[in-house]
Design a protein around this motif. Structure first.
Motif, mmCIF file in Angstrom:
data_model
loop_
_atom_site.group_PDB
_atom_site.id
_atom_site.type_symbol
_atom_site.label_atom_id
_atom_site.label_comp_id
_atom_site.label_asym_id
_atom_site.label_seq_id
_atom_site.Cartn_x
_atom_site.Cartn_y
_atom_site.Cartn_z
ATOM 1 N N ARG A 61 -1.960 8.120 -0.054
ATOM 2 C CA ARG A 61 -2.204 8.216 1.382
ATOM 3 C C ARG A 61 -1.562 9.485 1.959
ATOM 4 N N LEU A 127 -9.249 7.162 3.061
ATOM 5 C CA LEU A 127 -8.191 6.737 3.981
ATOM 6 C C LEU A 127 -8.469 5.339 4.523
ATOM 7 N N LEU A 130 -7.183 3.087 1.891
ATOM 8 C CA LEU A 130 -5.728 3.190 1.762
ATOM 9 C C LEU A 130 -4.999 2.577 2.952
ATOM 10 N N THR A 131 -5.543 2.713 4.163
ATOM 11 C CA THR A 131 -4.877 2.101 5.316
ATOM 12 C C THR A 131 -4.956 0.581 5.241
ATOM 13 N N THR A 134 -2.286 -0.261 2.626
ATOM 14 C CA THR A 134 -0.901 -0.089 3.080
ATOM 15 C C THR A 134 -0.515 -1.183 4.074
#
Length: 174
Positions: A61, A127, A130-131, A134
């Motif tokens: 990220r 992203l 990945l967000t 996370t």
């Protein structure tokens, strides 16, 4: 939902008032994004990433967001800056009201807005995954309901973006 939570097709179908086939497709999509795990003959579960995998996700990220920041500096216009500042205000309102789910969504929206400004669809898609991952990792290993960003980190990022200060922007993203 906490990592390891079983996701029953029928319960989800009832909850969202849809057919189980729709739930199955949604679970398959979430599995492709590594947010859930489908275990043969057992069902679907919210993913439980290992500490090593978690470190790798955050490393990926950071790498992607650095590049997105560099691209965004070249493309950002006044409307983009205004939208990012609006997201920061809404995130602060949600924090003040104690609405942790809204705060997390708005923090994610901030990062996705940076990706939109950057204009690289492939990196934006990375992203997106990945967000999601996370957020799941923070739910497992972090303080309950917190975003990965401190409450005063987004403002300076927008300031650096507006000033077109690439070194400062990349340092803040890191």
């Amino acid at each position: 939902l906490p990592p390891g939570t079983k996701l029953g097709e029928q319960a989800l179908s009832d909850l969202f008032d849809c057919h189980r086939s729709n739930v199955r497709r949604a679970l398959t999509s979430l599995a492709a994004q590594h947010v859930i795990e489908i275990q043969p003959n057992r069902g679907a579960f919210v993913a439980t990433p290992s500490p090593e995998e978690s470190r790798e996700v955050f490393e990926a990220r950071r790498t992607i967001e650095r590049t997105l920041g560099r691209l965004a500096i070249k493309r950002a216009v006044g409307e983009d800056i205004a939208e990012m500042r609006r997201l920061i205000l809404k995130e602060a309102e949600a924090r003040h009201e104690g609405d942790k789910p809204a705060e997390l969504r708005l923090s994610r929206a901030f990062h996705m807005q940076l990706a939109a400004i950057a204009g690289n669809g492939v990196l934006k898609q990375f992203l997106t995954e990945l967000t999601l991952r996370t957020t799941l990792i923070l739910g497992l290993y972090g303080s309950r309901g917190t975003s990965s960003c401190a409450r005063d980190e987004h403002g300076p990022i927008v300031d650096a973006l507006e000033a077109r200060d690439e070194a400062r922007l990349v340092g803040l993203i890191d």
